[in-house]
Motif scaffolding. Structure first.
Motif, PDB file in Angstrom:
ATOM      1  N   LEU A  90       0.826  -1.204   0.000  1.00 27.11           N
ATOM      2  CA  LEU A  90       0.000   0.000   0.000  1.00 27.11           C
ATOM      3  C   LEU A  90       0.863   1.258   0.000  1.00 27.11           C
ATOM      4  O   LEU A  90       1.851   1.353   0.726  1.00 27.11           O
ATOM      5  CB  LEU A  90      -0.914   0.010   1.225  1.00 27.11           C
ATOM      6  CG  LEU A  90      -1.989  -1.071   1.284  1.00 27.11           C
ATOM      7  CD1 LEU A  90      -2.752  -0.963   2.600  1.00 27.11           C
ATOM      8  CD2 LEU A  90      -2.939  -0.968   0.104  1.00 27.11           C
ATOM      9  N   TYR A 100      -7.006   6.461   1.754  1.00 25.42           N
ATOM     10  CA  TYR A 100      -7.439   5.281   1.019  1.00 25.42           C
ATOM     11  C   TYR A 100      -8.950   5.373   0.800  1.00 25.42           C
ATOM     12  O   TYR A 100      -9.712   5.465   1.771  1.00 25.42           O
ATOM     13  CB  TYR A 100      -7.127   3.991   1.780  1.00 25.42           C
ATOM     14  CG  TYR A 100      -5.666   3.749   2.079  1.00 25.42           C
ATOM     15  CD1 TYR A 100      -4.668   4.185   1.216  1.00 25.42           C
ATOM     16  CD2 TYR A 100      -5.283   3.077   3.237  1.00 25.42           C
ATOM     17  CE1 TYR A 100      -3.324   3.961   1.494  1.00 25.42           C
ATOM     18  CE2 TYR A 100      -3.943   2.839   3.520  1.00 25.42           C
ATOM     19  CZ  TYR A 100      -2.968   3.283   2.650  1.00 25.42           C
ATOM     20  OH  TYR A 100      -1.641   3.053   2.929  1.00 25.42           O
ATOM     21  N   GLU A 218      -4.506   5.488  -2.465  1.00 23.56           N
ATOM     22  CA  GLU A 218      -4.991   4.223  -3.015  1.00 23.56           C
ATOM     23  C   GLU A 218      -6.496   4.340  -3.229  1.00 23.56           C
ATOM     24  O   GLU A 218      -7.208   4.932  -2.421  1.00 23.56           O
ATOM     25  CB  GLU A 218      -4.740   3.033  -2.067  1.00 23.56           C
ATOM     26  CG  GLU A 218      -3.299   2.716  -1.772  1.00 23.56           C
ATOM     27  CD  GLU A 218      -2.620   1.889  -2.853  1.00 23.56           C
ATOM     28  OE1 GLU A 218      -3.270   1.588  -3.893  1.00 23.56           O
ATOM     29  OE2 GLU A 218      -1.440   1.546  -2.668  1.00 23.56           O
ATOM     30  N   LEU A 220      -8.890   1.347  -3.531  1.00 23.31           N
ATOM     31  CA  LEU A 220      -8.882  -0.102  -3.425  1.00 23.31           C
ATOM     32  C   LEU A 220     -10.262  -0.670  -3.744  1.00 23.31           C
ATOM     33  O   LEU A 220     -11.264  -0.250  -3.176  1.00 23.31           O
ATOM     34  CB  LEU A 220      -8.478  -0.526  -2.012  1.00 23.31           C
ATOM     35  CG  LEU A 220      -7.056  -0.159  -1.575  1.00 23.31           C
ATOM     36  CD1 LEU A 220      -6.862  -0.465  -0.090  1.00 23.31           C
ATOM     37  CD2 LEU A 220      -6.028  -0.904  -2.412  1.00 23.31           C
TER      38      LEU A 220
END
Length: 300
Positions: A90, A100, A218, A220
């Motif tokens: 990550l 995130y 990120e 995700l």
């Protein structure tokens, strides 16, 4: 992490080779069908078998053990290529908070994955702010609030039905004000076939980029390993809407065939960054390709 179902597939391939006593096109067709039953897509199965075909021709392999060994090598090569193209761990911002955004349809384990990630970060001494951005499900807000208490994370939430991007905006503000190390945002998870969900996710991304002055570290995508090829279809739709940076694969335990991992990497060109292997808070691991291949073919 016993992939019993995948192991059964490989054992059936072994038996098919032994029973025929020769390796021919009919056998390759049978092998392809067996691989698909192990959650390997047609495209990925064809790629794996092309390497086996070359080995049969150039190395003159004839035994089932050699065929399985070659399958293992081809599988490792697909996953290794992804690891070379992408940073598999990550991303962490040099300037906090690291952000995130976590996306995925309802039921895949999205909120639980966020909780596990928060638990991991908190246990390492980081300060975490969670954003309850799945505002269309009261249960999602309540679930994340429960996990925030359990993990010692801060929580930013609005009432049910609120604008998800407003929750994320407030969480980013709170993250800065509270000197948080990480902000992890849950997002709306209604069916991926609903265009309005994708528009909501695009808005969240725009708000995040504007507030941070940079993209999220990120984005995700959480997928359920037990759903097989449907996971690939889900992923393609999300990737068309927003720039997914990696996959968090939930429920990758003994109930998953395991082959879906190879197909996700091969077909989507995205790295698998996290895997969930159980229900406990600590059942979250970084994806390690060599270890996965060994476990996939363990005892074969």
């Amino acid at each position: 992490m016993p992939f019993e179902l995948f192991r059964t597939v490989v054992q059936r391939i072994d038996a098919a080779i032994t029973g025929r006593g020769r390796i021919d096109e009919a056998l390759f067709d049978e092998m392809e069908g067996l691989m698909i039953s192990g959650d390997i897509s047609v495209r990925t199965a064809e790629k794996l078998l092309s390497g086996v075909r070359l080995a049969v021709r150039d190395e003159r392999i004839v035994g089932s053990a050699d065929v399985v060994r070659r399958m293992k090598q081809e599988t490792a090569a697909i996953l290794a290529a992804s690891a070379e193209r992408y940073r598999t761990g990550l991303a962490v911002s040099p300037v906090p908070p690291t952000v995130y955004l976590v996306v995925g349809v309802n039921g895949v384990g999205k909120t639980t994955t966020i909780a596990k990630l928060a638990h991991r970060l908190q246990s390492r001494g980081a300060r975490v702010v969670l954003a309850a951005g799945d505002t269309f499900r009261a249960a999602a807000i309540d679930q994340l609030e429960l996990w925030a208490r359990r993990t010692g994370s801060d929580l930013v939430k609005h009432r049910e039905g609120s604008d998800p991007s407003a929750v994320v905006f407030d969480a980013l503000k709170a993250g800065r004000a509270r000197s948080a190390d990480f902000v992890i945002a849950d997002t709306a998870g209604r069916l991926h076939t609903r265009a309005n969900l994708m528009e909501e996710l695009k808005k969240i991304e725009r708000v995040t980029n504007r507030e941070l002055g940079r993209p999220a570290d990120e984005i995700l995508l959480v997928l359920d390993a037990t759903t097989g090829q449907n996971a690939i279809s889900q992923a393609r739709l999300f990737m068309e809407a927003i720039p997914i940076t990696g996959i968090a694969l939930a429920k990758l335990d003994g109930t998953a065939r395991g082959g879906i991992v190879v197909s996700l990497v091969e077909e989507l060109g995205l790295p698998i960054k996290l895997i969930g292997t159980g229900e406990r808070a600590g059942d979250l691991a970084d994806f390690d390709a060599p270890t996965f291949v060994e476990e996939l073919f363990a005892g074969i």
